[in-house]
Design an enzyme around this catalytic site. Structure first.
Site, PDB file in Angstrom:
ATOM      1  N   GLU A  29       0.830  -1.206   0.000  1.00  0.00           N
ATOM      2  CA  GLU A  29       0.000   0.000   0.000  1.00  0.00           C
ATOM      3  C   GLU A  29       0.866   1.258   0.000  1.00  0.00           C
ATOM      4  OE1 GLU A  29      -2.021  -0.851   3.642  1.00  0.00           O
ATOM      5  OE2 GLU A  29      -2.702  -2.773   2.837  1.00  0.00           O
ATOM      6  N   SER A  58      -5.534  -4.774   0.968  1.00  0.00           N
ATOM      7  CA  SER A  58      -5.912  -6.180   0.902  1.00  0.00           C
ATOM      8  C   SER A  58      -4.695  -6.995   1.308  1.00  0.00           C
ATOM      9  CB  SER A  58      -6.308  -6.560  -0.531  1.00  0.00           C
ATOM     10  OG  SER A  58      -7.380  -5.795  -1.014  1.00  0.00           O
ATOM     11  N   GLU A  59      -4.419  -7.022   2.609  1.00  0.00           N
ATOM     12  CA  GLU A  59      -3.180  -7.673   3.044  1.00  0.00           C
ATOM     13  C   GLU A  59      -3.120  -9.126   2.604  1.00  0.00           C
ATOM     14  OE1 GLU A  59      -4.826  -5.488   4.817  1.00  0.00           O
ATOM     15  OE2 GLU A  59      -3.302  -3.927   4.954  1.00  0.00           O
ATOM     16  N   PHE A  82       2.741  -2.358   8.610  1.00  0.00           N
ATOM     17  CA  PHE A  82       2.978  -2.548  10.046  1.00  0.00           C
ATOM     18  C   PHE A  82       2.912  -4.058  10.278  1.00  0.00           C
ATOM     19  CE2 PHE A  82       2.652   1.477  12.507  1.00  0.00           C
ATOM     20  CZ  PHE A  82       2.370   2.354  11.470  1.00  0.00           C
ATOM     21  N   ALA A  83       3.777  -4.560  11.126  1.00  0.00           N
ATOM     22  CA  ALA A  83       3.760  -5.999  11.423  1.00  0.00           C
ATOM     23  C   ALA A  83       2.379  -6.422  11.911  1.00  0.00           C
ATOM     24  CB  ALA A  83       4.818  -6.330  12.476  1.00  0.00           C
ATOM     25  N   ASP A  84       1.694  -5.502  12.552  1.00  0.00           N
ATOM     26  CA  ASP A  84       0.358  -5.797  13.082  1.00  0.00           C
ATOM     27  C   ASP A  84      -0.628  -6.136  11.962  1.00  0.00           C
ATOM     28  OD1 ASP A  84       0.836  -4.304  16.017  1.00  0.00           O
ATOM     29  OD2 ASP A  84       1.876  -3.402  14.320  1.00  0.00           O
ATOM     30  N   HIS A 128      -0.359  -1.065  16.698  1.00  0.00           N
ATOM     31  CA  HIS A 128       0.690  -0.580  15.795  1.00  0.00           C
ATOM     32  C   HIS A 128       2.062  -0.662  16.464  1.00  0.00           C
ATOM     33  CE1 HIS A 128      -2.879   1.268  13.947  1.00  0.00           C
ATOM     34  NE2 HIS A 128      -2.165   1.508  12.871  1.00  0.00           N
TER      35      HIS A 128
END
Ligand SMILES: Cc1ncc(C[n+]2csc(CCOP(=O)(O)OP(=O)(O)O)c2C)c(N)n1
Ligand SMILES: [Mg+2]
Lengths: 325, 331
Positions: A29, A58-59, A82-84, A128
């Site tokens: 993104e 759309s991860e 973000f790893a989250d 986050h």
């Protein structure tokens, strides 16, 4: 050698690899505007929007589509922002990417770099801020890397892009601007730790930004006459057991420090490995990590979860005191 | 399908392939039920063979497909070797995945079959990505992604179709609608309908009788040619019916009484194709020869699989990863 930031070091590695190999491309993104942490600034101008590709929010598709594209011969660099948020693509990473090569009897490969900016970043709160590197180290099929310096972010990124295995690449958000010298002739090696400081009294094992904190702690300890050896693992899978065991055999004392929750964290793996090795310790090993709680928005609460240089130094002091004269 | 324009040779080839798929699955089921040779759950596509055969006929060997837990038909139709597949179902050396995957991970990358999948819907984003890779590499292959009606209720359906539309990818999404998601009637758990969702995402949609192999083959040839030409994604909704249970051991008692029997009598795609060929002049004896040949071929595949050894134990550490491979770890 040039001085550059942690973010720019990775960007340089990506750009060089893209110049060398047309199959390398980035997808995530907002990459067309440089990415949320500016770690892609300028790349779309050089490589165009097909190879520095924007993506819908759309991860699962970013991860899954990059995997499909890897199976037919491209080498994607996946940006999870973000790893989250990467948790939205957990099935794609854990059930598909990590397993495909094995499940299909070696017919496929997933040469991918999966970038997941991690860690506490002032007042980013619980969704986050996470450090989940230990989860990925638990998954067969994945390589896990958490560089802590500009040099290592350059060298490990080059190694990750060249690697034919999927590499979960966790950069710490707190140090994007950290500057340091970078030798661009160096290529990282997974499973090879960096000796950040040598010393004979106590071994401090760490990675990611906490390795920087540990180095600061070692500086403070030196002022009081305690020689700490700081080992930055850089990669958690594979990890440099040899370096840790050799050091602990020398010092007889072990502290493992990381930002992730201590319970079930990778520090436990390090301590267990040392214990199983039979290395003789002159004090019980110490594991420093976050309490099993959640990251807060308010700075004073957020700080309650941090492993600080003072905490590491205090643990070392206590270990030294515990030693029978 | 009427006899007008019926190409008997092509029609016979379609029957042969459908009979081979059915014989493969019936042989595997017997090997599971009667001898316990097939080890894990297998999901049979009995009654749905026309979708695999009709669709894949128009593909080149270097085109790609992805499949689901119900993937034997797609894999055979793409050209995989039934002996290697049967060995895989028995978990033996020489299986197409070395005995590591079994039925739900059946794959043959050599013929462009990029894998069945044990996770419903997961193959949709992967297929979109394969098409994305084709486009990035400048190839002219088409990707066909097979999935069930139930898969349209997971997120990857939305994300994968949107992705293909956004990036203009050469992919055909095929919803193989057998009306059931395991024991649940899919319609009862679906708001709106699947084809409508695909339309809303901007894809060109074709709805078709999934038990008519002639119609499927003709329409699929048109669609895949168009995708190769335009590079635009499309969607095919094929209405079919699973004649057996969800798994080979599912008695499927949740279905209304008589439904399966009626569908078997009236809609079985293989029976329909045999009828068509009979009308076109083939004798019952000739048609039976096709069936016998398919059964003989799959019986031989089973014998080969039964005779094959278990995988070499050392292979348990192969193909996990190069860096940090478990083979290099001391335990
Ligand atoms: C994510 C996920 N949820 C649930 C399952 C269990 N499961 C396997 S097949 C199936 C039904 C799928 O229905 P559909 O997509 O229509 O395919 P069909 O079985 O009818 O071919 C379910 C629920 C699964 N494999 N993966
Ligand atoms: Mg179904």
């Amino acid at each position: 050698m040039a001085v550059m930031s942690y973010a720019d070091a990775a960007k340089l590695a990506v750009a060089e690899a893209m110049r060398e190999d047309d199959r390398v491309w980035c997808v995530g993104e907002d990459l067309g505007r440089g990415g949320v942490f500016k770690q892609y600034t300028g790349l779309v101008e050089e490589f165009g929007p097909k190879r520095i590709s924007d993506a819908p929010i759309s991860e699962a598709a970013i991860m899954g589509a990059a995997f499909g594209a890897a199976m037919v011969g491209t080498r994607p660099i996946v940006e999870m922002r973000f790893a989250d948020f990467a948790l939205c693509a957990t099935d794609e990473l854990v059930n598909q990417i990590a397993k495909a090569r094995f499940m299909f009897g070696g017919q496929s490969r997933a040469p991918m770099v999966i970038r997941k900016p991690m860690g506490m970043w002032r007042s980013s709160a619980a969704q986050h801020s996470q450090s989940l590197e230990g989860w990925y180290a638990h998954i067969p099929g994945l390589v896990v890397c958490c560089p802590a310096t500009p040099q290592d972010n350059y060298a490990m990124m080059r190694a990750a892009i060249a690697c034919d295995d999927p590499v979960v690449y966790l950069e710490h958000k707190n140090i994007w601007a950290l500057e340091g010298e970078v030798d661009t002739s160096l290529r990282g090696e997974f499973g090879k730790a960096r000796l950040r400081r040598s010393g004979g009294d106590v071994t401090i094992v760490s990675w990611s930004d906490t390795a920087n904190v540990a180095e600061a702690a070692a500086g403070a300890l030196a002022d009081r006459g305690i020689a700490a050896e700081v080992i930055d693992l850089i990669s958690l899978w594979p990890w440099d057991k040899r370096a840790v065991l050799d050091s602990v055999r020398k010092t007889g004392r072990l502290i493992v420090a990381h930002e992730a929750v201590a319970v079930g964290g990778f520090g436990a793996e390090v301590v267990a490995t040392v214990a199983q090795s039979g290395a003789r310790l002159s004090a019980p090993p110490v594991r420093l990590g976050a309490p099993r709680s959640l990251v807060s928005y308010a700075p004073n609460l957020e700080d309650k979860l941090r492993v600080t240089a003072a905490m590491i130094a205090e643990a070392a002091d206590k270990m030294m005191e515990a030693e029978p004269a | 399908m009427s006899l007008r324009n019926f190409d008997t040779r092509a029609g016979l080839a379609r029957l042969i392939l459908m009979e081979r798929i059915r014989a493969f699955e019936e042989t595997a089921r017997r090997a599971a039920v009667e001898e316990g040779l097939v080890l894990g759950a297998i999901h049979l596509s009995i009654g749905q063979e026309a979708v695999a055969v009709g669709l894949i006929e128009s593909l080149r060997r270097d085109d790609y497909i992805t499949s689901t837990h119900r993937g034997h038909g797609h894999t055979l139709a793409k050209g995989a070797d039934p002996q290697a597949m049967m060995k895989e179902l028995l978990g033996r050396a020489g299986g197409c995945c070395g005995g590591k995957g079994g039925s739900m991970h059946i794959a043959d990358f050599g013929v462009g079959m990029l894998g069945a999948n044990g996770v419903v819907s997961a193959n949709i984003t992967i297929a979109a990505g394969a098409a994305h890779g084709v486009k990035l590499l400048g190839g002219d292959q088409v990707v066909v992604c097979f999935f069930g009606d139930g898969a349209a209720n997971r997120g990857p359906f939305l994300e994968g179709l949107n992705w293909a539309g956004v990036f203009d990818l050469p992919i055909l999404f095929v919803c193989e609608d057998n009306r059931y998601s395991a024991s649940t009637l899919t319609a009862a758990m679906t708001s709106g309908n699947v084809a409508g969702r695909a339309r809303a995402l901007g894809l060109r949609v074709t709805e078709i009788d999934g038990n008519d192999v002639e119609e499927l083959a003709q329409v699929a040839a048109e669609i895949t040619a168009r995708i190769r030409e335009t590079g635009q994604p499309e969607f095919l909704h094929a209405l079919t019916y699973r004649l057996d249970g969800h798994t080979y051991f599912d008695p499927a008692t949740y279905r209304p009484e008589g439904e399966a029997e009626r569908m078997r009598a009236e809609r079985d795609p293989i029976a329909r194709q045999r009828e068509l060929l009979f009308e076109a002049g083939l004798s019952v004896a000739e048609l039976n020869t096709v069936r016998e040949a398919a059964r003989d071929e799959m019986a031989a595949a089973l014998e080969a699989a039964r005779a094959a050894p278990w995988p070499d134990e050392a292979s348990v550490f192969d193909d996990v990863q190069d860096v940090g491979s478990p083979a290099m770890e001391a335990f």
